[in-house]
Scaffold this motif. Structure first.
Motif, mmCIF file in Angstrom:
data_model
loop_
_atom_site.group_PDB
_atom_site.id
_atom_site.type_symbol
_atom_site.label_atom_id
_atom_site.label_comp_id
_atom_site.label_asym_id
_atom_site.label_seq_id
_atom_site.Cartn_x
_atom_site.Cartn_y
_atom_site.Cartn_z
ATOM 1 N N VAL A 92 4.138 79.049 -12.141
ATOM 2 C CA VAL A 92 5.113 78.959 -11.052
ATOM 3 C C VAL A 92 5.336 77.486 -10.701
ATOM 4 C CG1 VAL A 92 5.518 79.527 -8.638
ATOM 5 C CG2 VAL A 92 4.505 81.214 -10.167
ATOM 6 N N GLU A 213 5.230 77.040 -2.352
ATOM 7 C CA GLU A 213 4.177 77.929 -1.860
ATOM 8 C C GLU A 213 3.679 77.457 -0.496
ATOM 9 O OE1 GLU A 213 2.353 78.951 -6.270
ATOM 10 O OE2 GLU A 213 1.167 77.842 -4.806
ATOM 11 N N GLU A 223 15.047 87.994 -3.327
ATOM 12 C CA GLU A 223 14.195 88.891 -4.099
ATOM 13 C C GLU A 223 12.925 88.114 -4.457
ATOM 14 O OE1 GLU A 223 14.747 91.891 -7.826
ATOM 15 O OE2 GLU A 223 15.330 89.813 -8.107
ATOM 16 N N PHE A 225 9.557 87.813 -6.452
ATOM 17 C CA PHE A 225 8.935 88.349 -7.669
ATOM 18 C C PHE A 225 7.498 87.829 -7.742
ATOM 19 C CE2 PHE A 225 7.950 88.016 -12.231
ATOM 20 C CZ PHE A 225 8.082 89.354 -12.562
ATOM 21 N N ASP A 226 6.574 88.753 -7.630
ATOM 22 C CA ASP A 226 5.151 88.410 -7.672
ATOM 23 C C ASP A 226 4.735 88.340 -9.145
ATOM 24 O OD1 ASP A 226 2.489 88.116 -7.445
ATOM 25 O OD2 ASP A 226 2.170 89.773 -6.045
ATOM 26 N N VAL A 227 4.405 87.152 -9.618
ATOM 27 C CA VAL A 227 4.111 87.004 -11.041
ATOM 28 C C VAL A 227 2.759 87.635 -11.398
ATOM 29 C CG1 VAL A 227 5.499 84.930 -11.296
ATOM 30 C CG2 VAL A 227 3.119 84.731 -10.615
ATOM 31 N N GLU A 228 1.896 87.805 -10.435
ATOM 32 C CA GLU A 228 0.592 88.412 -10.730
ATOM 33 C C GLU A 228 0.731 89.900 -10.961
ATOM 34 O OE1 GLU A 228 -1.972 87.296 -7.544
ATOM 35 O OE2 GLU A 228 -2.752 85.560 -8.649
ATOM 36 N N LEU A 248 -0.251 81.808 7.727
ATOM 37 C CA LEU A 248 -1.200 82.466 6.827
ATOM 38 C C LEU A 248 -1.687 81.512 5.744
ATOM 39 C CD1 LEU A 248 0.511 85.949 6.365
ATOM 40 C CD2 LEU A 248 -1.509 85.409 7.732
ATOM 41 N N TYR B 31 13.137 84.586 -6.260
ATOM 42 C CA TYR B 31 12.103 83.563 -6.137
ATOM 43 C C TYR B 31 10.815 84.097 -6.760
ATOM 44 C CZ TYR B 31 14.982 80.906 -2.883
ATOM 45 O OH TYR B 31 15.980 80.175 -2.315
ATOM 46 N N ARG B 32 10.247 83.289 -7.651
ATOM 47 C CA ARG B 32 8.967 83.658 -8.269
ATOM 48 C C ARG B 32 7.855 83.078 -7.404
ATOM 49 N NH1 ARG B 32 8.114 81.478 -13.323
ATOM 50 N NH2 ARG B 32 7.059 83.307 -14.155
ATOM 51 N N VAL B 33 6.942 83.921 -7.015
ATOM 52 C CA VAL B 33 5.831 83.460 -6.176
ATOM 53 C C VAL B 33 4.527 83.729 -6.907
ATOM 54 C CG1 VAL B 33 7.047 83.736 -4.015
ATOM 55 C CG2 VAL B 33 5.799 85.671 -4.951
ATOM 56 N N SER B 34 3.544 82.842 -6.655
ATOM 57 C CA SER B 34 2.259 82.965 -7.337
ATOM 58 C C SER B 34 1.521 84.211 -6.902
ATOM 59 C CB SER B 34 1.393 81.746 -7.040
ATOM 60 O OG SER B 34 2.032 80.595 -7.479
ATOM 61 N N THR B 35 1.699 84.531 -5.652
ATOM 62 C CA THR B 35 0.981 85.689 -5.127
ATOM 63 C C THR B 35 1.821 86.352 -4.051
ATOM 64 O OG1 THR B 35 -1.039 86.413 -4.031
ATOM 65 C CG2 THR B 35 -0.195 84.267 -3.412
ATOM 66 N N GLY B 36 1.657 87.630 -3.945
ATOM 67 C CA GLY B 36 2.366 88.352 -2.893
ATOM 68 C C GLY B 36 1.484 88.633 -1.700
ATOM 69 N N PHE B 38 0.402 86.741 0.819
ATOM 70 C CA PHE B 38 0.911 86.302 2.111
ATOM 71 C C PHE B 38 2.171 87.077 2.512
ATOM 72 C CE2 PHE B 38 -0.951 82.219 0.418
ATOM 73 C CZ PHE B 38 -2.183 82.453 1.004
#
Lengths: 294, 551
Positions: A92, A213, A223, A225-228, A248, B31-36, B38
């Motif tokens: 990311v 982040e 939209e 998108f959770d890469v994990e 947070l 949007y690409r996020v590292s983690t969901g 949060f």
């Protein structure tokens, strides 16, 4: 095509010089310059898988047809390890966190090799996906670069405890370990670091993050998108949401910082978008940034 | 519900691009996020939003389309007032021919009237009237647009005076039975009662035209000179209806051929008059053209017919009267023939002049007998008059108009005894000292005769201008005209000469720019409510979708 900067060597040389002067970082172990001293063999023990074949007492083997590993006393090689997170979360950002991690890993490896340390590098996601058994000498830096260049993001989440277990299992000789990760799995990070500390690997955590982040600027209908997990979600982001998100995120960072402080684990946060020079020096623990040589 | 501006509904086509753009933007940015971790905690905090989320984009589209619809409705100016009866009065008087508004004021007024009819409600009724003399109803009350369009097209420009007040009275009679009625006047206000009409409660005024200067030929007439009928006198008057000095020129054309050009300088609101003389015997058409052209072209030209100068055929039977001959020859209207004896065949229209000769034959039409030497058909010649000096004359006689004969001697005068038949129709006009009539004018229904017992040209009268004038009067009277009436005057029939007081085409200041619209007739303007509702929906949409701050 190399993912590393073409002038990387030049910069690494500079970083090493700065780091040497400040002497605070990854290889803060007793100083060892030049070739290792002649070892003084004292005892022997049974050979175990993983022992260096150069320590095998071949004479005894010839006489007794039994493998013994010689135990030496005196100045020995120091080891340093790099655990590089190459999970999907590291892909990311622009530039990606993995790219920044590559540069930092290269710098750390260069400094360690320049200090005649043995360097082992392991790339991990949900398991160790690539590795370089401890090498020594600056001439091996090309191998390090080749390995770093070959690392690509893996479609899986990071599992630091698994990587720590693999490292501990593989190397009996502990050494300072730099963990380069961008994961937000706090329990996983804690378990992995505790495992490394327990086995004497002196972990140092370098957490990489993307500017988006830390402070996302998206607003309205987006939209996510959770890469994990690979899940996409249509949401409407308001100022209030961003404010809560920042809260947070700050809590997470603060929690991790306090945890590392409590465990005496050096902890550094690096933004992938920072200039490379600043990134490398901060990763090496250099606080004040000296002027770069022209 | 009807609309004052139905053409604004065409803006509804904007809904198509709005819809397309919306569908194009329906998929939000990714949007690409590292983690969901949060984000899940963030959105878990607002549970209700997840229910609202699926219909949120479509609600936004609906709100935006609603904004567009409300704005279009506001622009179309809807109204729900009851059906009305409206009389459109179109001023087509002469001043409406002014061209300060292209192509002309009248055409512009007709165009505005068509626009009014275009916005007609489906239950409204409209009548069309024109107010130029005579005021008339061009189309009665009807709701059919085609009929009204045709009626408006049929209104032609007029060169007559506008009769606005009778026209308004007619319109009020037409609309008498409808309480929701209005009279809409399309006019330039170039008449004296314009301001009063515009202020009337039942009149909506639409001004056409602006402040235009005008210069007009306001008089143009021609006549023959009394003394010299071969000459014509031409009177030209040019008037300025302007606030500033005007320089112009007049071009005269006789039978289409340019004969003169005169420069004229006019002060503001001034009149310029000039009399020209023109020598021409024949009748003809004389034109005058004002240059340069101004806002009202119809008063820039005038034409007049030059009165004819008829000639009289006179046959002079004379042997020795040189003075008489010269007196007749000096008259340009006399076509003289001299004979030694009465011609055997006489033109019935010719005038026979017998001078010192026998008068046994007279013309069937007109005869002038001077000093007859013998008896004639209507008289008996007697003994000479001893003192043939004129002591009295009949000034009422047309023959003696402008002629003074008293004191003159008429040599050779004889006492004449008229026959019974002639005595009843004869009228003595000159008398001698002893009361003997020296001259008679005898007129019947078919013939005329002037009988002079003596020869005025033989005495001292021969050297005076009274003799040619006497002969001229005698010839005119014998020809059937009255010399005292003077020459005929021909007056131009152009618009400028007829409309002298109607040529000021400057729109009164208080009426400039006054333009009533359909909406002014409405009791309640609904567009205001639609615009307000659109504003409210805009605020709602902004609050739901565009807001960037939180309380």
């Amino acid at each position: 095509m190399s993912h590393l900067h073409p002038k990387l060597l030049e910069r690494l040389q500079y970083v090493w010089l700065v780091w040497r002067r400040l002497r605070d970082g990854l290889t803060a172990s007793p100083r060892h310059r030049g070739p290792p001293a002649e070892p003084q063999w004292t005892t022997s023990r049974d050979y175990c898988p993983g022992d260096d074949y150069r320590d095998v007492d071949w004479a005894f083997c010839a006489r007794q047809d039994e493998l013994l590993t010689r135990q030496c006393q005196g100045e020995i090689d120091s080891h340093a390890y790099l655990l590089l997170d190459c999970s999907c979360a590291m892909a990311v950002g622009e530039p990606s966190k993995l790219a920044a991690a590559r540069s930092v890993a290269a710098a750390a490896a260069y400094c360690a090799l320049a200090e005649s340390q043995r360097v082992g590098i392991y790339a991990f996601a949900e398991r160790v996906v690539a590795g370089l058994v401890a090498v020594r000498g600056r001439s091996r830096f090309a191998k390090v670069l080749n390995l770093l260049d070959a690392i690509s993001p893996q479609p899986a989440a990071a599992d630091l405890p698994a990587a720590a277990r693999a490292l501990v299992r593989q190397h009996q000789r502990p050494g300072p370990t730099m963990v380069l990760s961008g994961t937000y799995d706090l329990p996983g990070l804690q378990r992995g670091l505790e495992n490394l500390s327990y086995h004497g690997y002196c972990p140092r955590l370098v957490r990489l993050y993307d500017a988006q982040e830390a402070a996302p600027d998206m607003l309205g209908d987006v939209e996510l998108f959770d890469v994990e997990t690979g899940q996409a979600r249509l949401v409407t982001v308001t100022e209030r949401d961003l404010k809560y998100y920042s809260q947070l995120y700050a809590e997470f960072c603060d929690h991790l910082r306090r945890y590392c402080a409590r465990r005496a684990i050096p902890y550094v946060e690096l933004c992938a978008g920072w200039p490379e020079r600043e990134l490398l020096l901060r990763a090496m623990g250099v606080r004040g940034l000296p002027a770069e040589k022209r | 519900m009807t609309f004052f501006e139905p053409s604004a509904l065409a803006w509804a086509l904007l809904a198509v691009p709005v819809l397309l753009l919306y569908l194009w933007r329906l998929r939000p940015p990714r949007y690409r996020v590292s983690t969901g971790v949060f984000w899940r905690r963030v959105f878990a905090r607002y549970g209700l939003r997840s229910v609202w989320r699926p219909c949120r984009p479509w609600a936004s589209l609906a709100l935006q389309l609603a904004i567009l619809l409300l704005l279009i409705l506001a622009m179309a100016e809807p109204h729900v007032c009851p059906p009305r009866q409206i009389a459109l009065v179109i001023d087509n008087s002469a001043s409406m021919s002014a061209t300060d508004v292209a192509p002309s004021r009248l055409e512009r007024a007709k165009q505005l009237a068509r626009e009014w009819i275009h916005s007609l409600g489906y239950r409204d009724q409209v009548a069309v009237l024109s107010c130029a003399e005579p005021a008339r109803i061009v189309a009665g009350l009807t709701g059919r647009r085609e009929v009204l369009y045709q009626a408006i097209d049929a209104i032609a420009p007029s060169e007559a005076v506008g009769e606005m007040l009778p026209c308004l009275a007619t319109a009020r009679l037409l609309l008498a039975r409808s309480p929701e009625s209005k009279i809409v006047v399309f006019s330039d206000g170039c008449f004296s009662e314009a301001a009063e009409v515009a202020r009337a409660a039942d009149v909506a005024w639409v001004t056409v035209g602006g402040e235009s200067d005008n210069v007009a030929v306001t008089q143009f007439c021609a006549r023959r000179e009394i003394a010299d009928p071969a000459r014509c006198q031409v009177l030209v008057e040019v008037s300025s209806y302007s606030h500033k000095p005007v320089d112009c020129s007049l071009e005269f054309k006789l039978e289409g051929k340019r004969i003169d050009r005169v420069s004229v300088h006019l002060s503001p609101a001034a009149r310029w008059q000039q009399i020209y003389e023109l020598k021409r015997l024949e009748a003809g058409r004389l034109d005058v053209q004002l240059d340069p052209p101004d806002a009202l072209p119809i008063d820039n030209a005038a034409s007049v017919r030059l009165p004819p100068c008829p000639t009289r055929h006179v046959i002079l039977v004379d042997r020795q009267g040189l003075h008489l001959r010269r007196a007749l020859e000096s008259n340009p209207r006399v076509e003289l023939s001299v004979a030694q004896a009465v011609p055997s065949s006489l033109d019935p229209h010719a005038i026979l002049v017998l001078h010192r000769c026998g008068a046994d034959r007279l013309s069937a039409g007109a005869s002038l007998v001077i000093a007859p030497i013998a008896s004639g058909p209507l008289w008996q010649s007697g003994e000479p008059v001893a003192e043939a000096v004129v002591v009295r004359q009949d000034d009422e006689s047309p023959v003696l108009a402008g002629v003074r004969l008293v004191g003159t001697r008429w040599p050779g005068a004889r006492r004449l005894v008229l026959t019974e038949q002639a005595r009843s129709i004869a009228r003595p006009i000159v008398w001698a000292a002893d009361g003997t009539p020296l001259a008679y004018q005898i007129a019947s229904q078919t013939a005329r005769m002037l009988l002079l017992s003596g020869d005025p040209g033989a005495g001292e009268l021969s050297a005076q201008p009274a003799l040619p004038l006497l002969m001229s009067n005698a010839i005119e009277w014998l020809a059937g005209d009255d010399p005292r009436s003077g020459p005929a005057v021909e007056v131009s029939a152009s618009a400028g000469c007829r409309l002298r007081d109607e040529l000021d085409v400057r729109v009164p200041a208080e009426l400039r720019g006054v333009a009533a619209t359909w909406s002014t007739l409405a009791e309640a303007a609904l567009w205001w409510y639609f615009a307000g509702a659109a504003c409210v929906v805009v605020v709602v949409e902004w609050g739901l979708y565009q807001r960037r701050w939180t309380c």
